[in-house]
Design an enzyme around this catalytic site. Structure first.
Site, PDB file in Angstrom:
ATOM      1  N   SER A 124     -11.904   6.016   5.495  1.00 23.71           N
ATOM      2  CA  SER A 124     -10.954   6.754   4.269  1.00 23.71           C
ATOM      3  C   SER A 124     -11.638   7.217   3.263  1.00 23.71           C
ATOM      4  O   SER A 124     -12.496   6.880   2.884  1.00 23.71           O
ATOM      5  CB  SER A 124     -10.153   5.585   3.821  1.00 23.71           C
ATOM      6  OG  SER A 124      -9.126   5.766   3.011  1.00 23.71           O
ATOM      7  N   TYR A 148      -9.301  -3.270   0.513  1.00 22.93           N
ATOM      8  CA  TYR A 148      -9.232  -2.205   1.442  1.00 22.93           C
ATOM      9  C   TYR A 148     -10.355  -1.362   1.510  1.00 22.93           C
ATOM     10  O   TYR A 148     -10.916  -1.231   2.766  1.00 22.93           O
ATOM     11  CB  TYR A 148      -7.823  -1.746   1.184  1.00 22.93           C
ATOM     12  CG  TYR A 148      -7.630  -0.523   2.381  1.00 22.93           C
ATOM     13  CD1 TYR A 148      -7.711  -0.691   3.738  1.00 22.93           C
ATOM     14  CD2 TYR A 148      -7.594   0.975   1.783  1.00 22.93           C
ATOM     15  CE1 TYR A 148      -7.392   0.406   4.605  1.00 22.93           C
ATOM     16  CE2 TYR A 148      -7.570   2.033   2.733  1.00 22.93           C
ATOM     17  CZ  TYR A 148      -7.501   1.713   3.967  1.00 22.93           C
ATOM     18  OH  TYR A 148      -7.250   2.651   5.019  1.00 22.93           O
ATOM     19  N   LYS A 152     -13.568  -0.725   4.556  1.00 17.44           N
ATOM     20  CA  LYS A 152     -13.880   0.431   5.084  1.00 17.44           C
ATOM     21  C   LYS A 152     -15.449   0.936   5.059  1.00 17.44           C
ATOM     22  O   LYS A 152     -16.194   1.238   5.987  1.00 17.44           O
ATOM     23  CB  LYS A 152     -13.030   1.644   4.629  1.00 17.44           C
ATOM     24  CG  LYS A 152     -11.592   1.560   5.283  1.00 17.44           C
ATOM     25  CD  LYS A 152     -11.205   1.921   6.499  1.00 17.44           C
ATOM     26  CE  LYS A 152      -9.749   1.524   6.985  1.00 17.44           C
ATOM     27  NZ  LYS A 152      -9.815   1.536   8.368  1.00 17.44           N
TER      28      LYS A 152
HETATM   29  P1  NAD Z   1      -0.673   1.876  11.135  1.00 16.74           P
HETATM   30  O1  NAD Z   1      -0.353   0.624  10.507  1.00 16.74           O
HETATM   31  O2  NAD Z   1       0.392   2.693  11.506  1.00 16.74           O
HETATM   32  O3  NAD Z   1      -1.473   1.830  12.360  1.00 16.74           O
HETATM   33  C1  NAD Z   1      -2.578   0.538  12.561  1.00 16.74           C
HETATM   34  C2  NAD Z   1      -2.247   0.145  13.795  1.00 16.74           C
HETATM   35  O4  NAD Z   1      -3.454  -1.097  14.061  1.00 16.74           O
HETATM   36  C3  NAD Z   1      -0.923  -0.564  13.930  1.00 16.74           C
HETATM   37  O5  NAD Z   1      -0.128  -0.159  15.112  1.00 16.74           O
HETATM   38  C4  NAD Z   1      -1.014  -2.175  14.032  1.00 16.74           C
HETATM   39  O6  NAD Z   1      -0.131  -2.903  14.635  1.00 16.74           O
HETATM   40  C5  NAD Z   1      -2.628  -2.310  14.517  1.00 16.74           C
HETATM   41  N1  NAD Z   1      -3.326  -3.208  13.926  1.00 16.74           N
HETATM   42  C6  NAD Z   1      -3.484  -3.907  12.845  1.00 16.74           C
HETATM   43  N2  NAD Z   1      -4.200  -4.652  12.924  1.00 16.74           N
HETATM   44  C7  NAD Z   1      -4.597  -5.100  14.212  1.00 16.74           C
HETATM   45  C8  NAD Z   1      -5.321  -5.946  15.103  1.00 16.74           C
HETATM   46  N3  NAD Z   1      -6.122  -6.961  14.381  1.00 16.74           N
HETATM   47  N4  NAD Z   1      -5.593  -5.670  16.328  1.00 16.74           N
HETATM   48  C9  NAD Z   1      -4.884  -4.800  17.166  1.00 16.74           C
HETATM   49  N5  NAD Z   1      -4.034  -3.900  16.539  1.00 16.74           N
HETATM   50  C10 NAD Z   1      -3.988  -3.937  15.054  1.00 16.74           C
HETATM   51  O7  NAD Z   1      -1.844   2.515  10.040  1.00 16.74           O
HETATM   52  P2  NAD Z   1      -2.182   4.323  10.102  1.00 16.74           P
HETATM   53  O8  NAD Z   1      -1.770   4.921   9.025  1.00 16.74           O
HETATM   54  O9  NAD Z   1      -1.894   4.904  11.626  1.00 16.74           O
HETATM   55  O10 NAD Z   1      -3.773   3.840  10.233  1.00 16.74           O
HETATM   56  C11 NAD Z   1      -4.686   4.004  11.068  1.00 16.74           C
HETATM   57  C12 NAD Z   1      -6.166   3.713  10.456  1.00 16.74           C
HETATM   58  O11 NAD Z   1      -6.601   4.722   9.479  1.00 16.74           O
HETATM   59  C13 NAD Z   1      -6.422   2.376   9.489  1.00 16.74           C
HETATM   60  O12 NAD Z   1      -7.489   1.890   9.950  1.00 16.74           O
HETATM   61  C14 NAD Z   1      -6.239   2.961   8.255  1.00 16.74           C
HETATM   62  O13 NAD Z   1      -6.972   2.018   7.386  1.00 16.74           O
HETATM   63  C15 NAD Z   1      -6.852   4.198   8.384  1.00 16.74           C
HETATM   64  N6  NAD Z   1      -6.512   5.153   7.421  1.00 16.74           N
HETATM   65  C16 NAD Z   1      -5.199   5.407   7.203  1.00 16.74           C
HETATM   66  C17 NAD Z   1      -4.740   6.345   6.122  1.00 16.74           C
HETATM   67  C18 NAD Z   1      -3.226   6.758   5.839  1.00 16.74           C
HETATM   68  O14 NAD Z   1      -3.077   7.215   4.715  1.00 16.74           O
HETATM   69  N7  NAD Z   1      -2.389   6.525   6.783  1.00 16.74           N
HETATM   70  C19 NAD Z   1      -5.693   6.759   5.391  1.00 16.74           C
HETATM   71  C20 NAD Z   1      -7.048   6.703   5.617  1.00 16.74           C
HETATM   72  C21 NAD Z   1      -7.567   5.734   6.567  1.00 16.74           C
HETATM   73  C1  UD1 Z   2      -3.148   5.766  -1.246  1.00 18.66           C
HETATM   74  C2  UD1 Z   2      -4.235   4.779  -1.602  1.00 18.66           C
HETATM   75  C3  UD1 Z   2      -5.359   5.052  -0.466  1.00 18.66           C
HETATM   76  C4  UD1 Z   2      -5.044   5.330   0.798  1.00 18.66           C
HETATM   77  C5  UD1 Z   2      -3.810   6.260   0.805  1.00 18.66           C
HETATM   78  C6  UD1 Z   2      -3.213   6.346   2.294  1.00 18.66           C
HETATM   79  C7  UD1 Z   2      -4.032   3.790  -3.947  1.00 18.66           C
HETATM   80  C8  UD1 Z   2      -4.534   3.804  -5.139  1.00 18.66           C
HETATM   81  N1  UD1 Z   2      -4.674   4.599  -2.936  1.00 18.66           N
HETATM   82  O1  UD1 Z   2      -3.567   7.047  -1.822  1.00 18.66           O
HETATM   83  O2  UD1 Z   2      -6.231   4.068  -0.792  1.00 18.66           O
HETATM   84  O3  UD1 Z   2      -5.919   5.696   1.787  1.00 18.66           O
HETATM   85  O4  UD1 Z   2      -2.862   5.944  -0.090  1.00 18.66           O
HETATM   86  O5  UD1 Z   2      -2.610   7.608   2.295  1.00 18.66           O
HETATM   87  O6  UD1 Z   2      -3.167   3.225  -3.537  1.00 18.66           O
HETATM   88  N2  UD1 Z   2       3.230   9.291  -5.978  1.00 18.66           N
HETATM   89  C9  UD1 Z   2       4.261   9.349  -6.627  1.00 18.66           C
HETATM   90  N3  UD1 Z   2       5.683   8.681  -6.601  1.00 18.66           N
HETATM   91  C10 UD1 Z   2       5.803   7.760  -5.534  1.00 18.66           C
HETATM   92  C11 UD1 Z   2       4.555   7.541  -4.736  1.00 18.66           C
HETATM   93  C12 UD1 Z   2       3.230   8.330  -4.922  1.00 18.66           C
HETATM   94  O7  UD1 Z   2       4.301  10.252  -7.944  1.00 18.66           O
HETATM   95  O8  UD1 Z   2       6.669   7.171  -5.293  1.00 18.66           O
HETATM   96  C13 UD1 Z   2       2.042   9.895  -6.309  1.00 18.66           C
HETATM   97  C14 UD1 Z   2       0.799   9.121  -6.624  1.00 18.66           C
HETATM   98  O9  UD1 Z   2       0.653   8.689  -7.878  1.00 18.66           O
HETATM   99  C15 UD1 Z   2      -0.144   9.850  -6.115  1.00 18.66           C
HETATM  100  C16 UD1 Z   2       0.295  10.938  -5.080  1.00 18.66           C
HETATM  101  O10 UD1 Z   2       1.788  10.766  -5.222  1.00 18.66           O
HETATM  102  O11 UD1 Z   2      -0.584  10.754  -7.418  1.00 18.66           O
HETATM  103  C17 UD1 Z   2      -0.202  10.420  -3.587  1.00 18.66           C
HETATM  104  O12 UD1 Z   2       0.068   8.995  -3.662  1.00 18.66           O
HETATM  105  P1  UD1 Z   2       0.014   8.303  -2.249  1.00 18.66           P
HETATM  106  O13 UD1 Z   2       0.854   8.915  -1.030  1.00 18.66           O
HETATM  107  O14 UD1 Z   2       0.219   6.774  -2.744  1.00 18.66           O
HETATM  108  O15 UD1 Z   2      -1.552   8.235  -1.814  1.00 18.66           O
HETATM  109  P2  UD1 Z   2      -2.915   7.950  -2.739  1.00 18.66           P
HETATM  110  O16 UD1 Z   2      -2.409   7.223  -3.581  1.00 18.66           O
HETATM  111  O17 UD1 Z   2      -3.604   9.347  -2.918  1.00 18.66           O
END
Ligand code: NAD
Ligand code: UD1
Length: 336
Positions: A124, A148, A152
């Site tokens: 991330s 978190y 990572k």
């Molecule tokens: P998500 O929660 O939708 O998917 C994660 C999946 O992993 C889920 O289906 C959950 O059931 C499964 N899981 C969690 N712990 C587990 C375990 N111990 N064993 C087996 N399965 C397990 O999340 P996502 O948004 O799809 O994110 C996927 C990956 O990407 C995560 O590692 C997250 O940290 C990373 N990531 C997500 C974002 C984002 O904004 N969504 C941003 C940066 C990184």
């Molecule tokens: C957040 C996490 C980041 C994670 C990512 C997943 C924090 C500080 N960061 O990022 O670690 O990887 O989510 O996608 O939690 N906002 C509003 N109103 C809302 C929600 C969000 O104005 O109700 C604004 C936030 O202030 C930010 C932007 O929208 O400026 C994006 O927010 P968000 O989607 O939560 O992502 P990040 O904060 O960038």
């Protein structure tokens, strides 16, 4: 070729599974369903025309992983499984270190025993911390500000060490910026439990009338319209990046950390206005105080992914807003 996808029923994992199946890979999912629904499996099959193999399995279950890898001679693993809520990680750090770090250690150990040498890991942009200056390149200092983010970075470092210890072991950590949107079919998408924390799912639930209004966190940032700027990336572009990273591993030894972002910054008001315009819907909103821990401006320098494996984000903000809303509209209760 068989690929193990941990967390494959989750938001990003399910979209990646669709793309893997469509590209001809055999997909073996291991997910404990702690944040996803098995109902997604049928949707994946409907879109891709082929079903993934599914194991309800926690990645911390060493014996379960051993048996899975014995039955399925996978070429590589894509490791999405993990927990990801920043605030929860501050309140319950042990849950994060156990699930994310111990889970990764169990997976890498099982891979080593089975001779699986290629890994694509979901990292991330949160590993960069608050001081990084955008556009953020991969050489920027890493300084995560919450548990978190630290999980990572730790997992990245474990992978880096493994690549040094075993010259045949190769890993790419993909540092995602802000994934949003859904598959264009409207059949799969993001399914947050409870009230969403992230911007796009929150907007979708306001649009659906499930939440009364959006609060725009901060109107006095040093940005053109005063609201915070992020690098939103369509989940299908992100999914595609994983396939290209798998190919890249075929020719690239060692460890690499690579950004997946568009390189374009978008403000909260810009995303709100785009959502309203493309979907012809009004989103009630009001300006509110800054959210603690937020940065003013965060966006990627995405050139390394382009250089190393020819990846570019193809979809724009309008696609992200249209696809997110289609998914929400067609599935008011997600997979329930
Ligand atoms: P998500 O929660 O939708 O998917 C994660 C999946 O992993 C889920 O289906 C959950 O059931 C499964 N899981 C969690 N712990 C587990 C375990 N111990 N064993 C087996 N399965 C397990 O999340 P996502 O948004 O799809 O994110 C996927 C990956 O990407 C995560 O590692 C997250 O940290 C990373 N990531 C997500 C974002 C984002 O904004 N969504 C941003 C940066 C990184
Ligand atoms: C957040 C996490 C980041 C994670 C990512 C997943 C924090 C500080 N960061 O990022 O670690 O990887 O989510 O996608 O939690 N906002 C509003 N109103 C809302 C929600 C969000 O104005 O109700 C604004 C936030 O202030 C930010 C932007 O929208 O400026 C994006 O927010 P968000 O989607 O939560 O992502 P990040 O904060 O960038």
């Amino acid at each position: 070729m068989q690929i193990l996808v941990t967390g494959g029923t989750g938001y990003i994992g399910s979209h990646a599974c669709v793309e893997l199946l469509r590209a001809g890979y055999e997909v073996v999912i291991a997910d404990n369903l702690s944040n996803s629904s098995a109902a997604v499996l049928e949707r994946i099959e409907r879109i891709a025309g082929r079903a993934p193999v599914f194991y309800k399995l926690d990645v911390r279950d060493a014996e379960g992983l051993r048996l899975l890898l014995k039955r399925h001679p996978v070429k590589a693993a894509i490791h999405f499984a993990g927990v990801k809520a920043v605030a929860e990680s501050v309140a319950d750090p042990l849950k994060y270190y156990d699930n994310n770090v111990n889970g990764s250690l169990a997976l890498f150990t099982a891979m080593r025993a089975a001779g699986v040498k290629h890994m694509v890991f979901s990292s991330s942009a949160t590993v960069y911390g608050a001081q990084a200056v955008s556009p953020i390149g991969e050489q920027a200092v890493t300084a995560p500000v919450n548990p978190y983010g630290r999980t990572k970075l730790m997992i990245e470092e474990i992978l880096r060490d493994l690549c040094i210890a075993d010259p045949e072991f190769r890993a790419v950590a993909l540092r995602y910026f802000n994934p949003v949107g859904a598959h264009a079919s409207g059949l799969i998408g993001e399914a947050p439990q409870g009230t969403p924390n992230n911007l796009m799912p929150y907007i979708c639930q306001v649009a659906a009338g499930k939440l009364p209004e959006l609060q725009v966190f901060g109107k006095d940032y040093p940005t053109p319209d005063g609201t915070a700027v992020r690098d939103y990336i369509h989940v299908m572009d992100l999914a595609q990046g994983h396939l290209q990273a798998l190919d890249y591993l075929e020719r690239a030894p060692g460890f690499s950390a690579i950004n997946l972002g568009t390189g374009r910054g978008t403000s909260v008001l810009e995303i709100l206005q785009t959502f309203e315009r493309v979907n012809q819907i009004t989103i009630p909103h009001r300006m509110a105080a800054r959210r603690p821990g937020d940065t003013a401006v965060t966006y990627a320098d995405p050139r390394l992914a382009a250089e190393l494996f020819g990846w570019h984000a193809a979809l724009g903000l309008a696609d992200m807003c249209r696809d997110a809303w289609r998914w929400q509209r067609q599935n008011p209760d997600a997979y329930a």
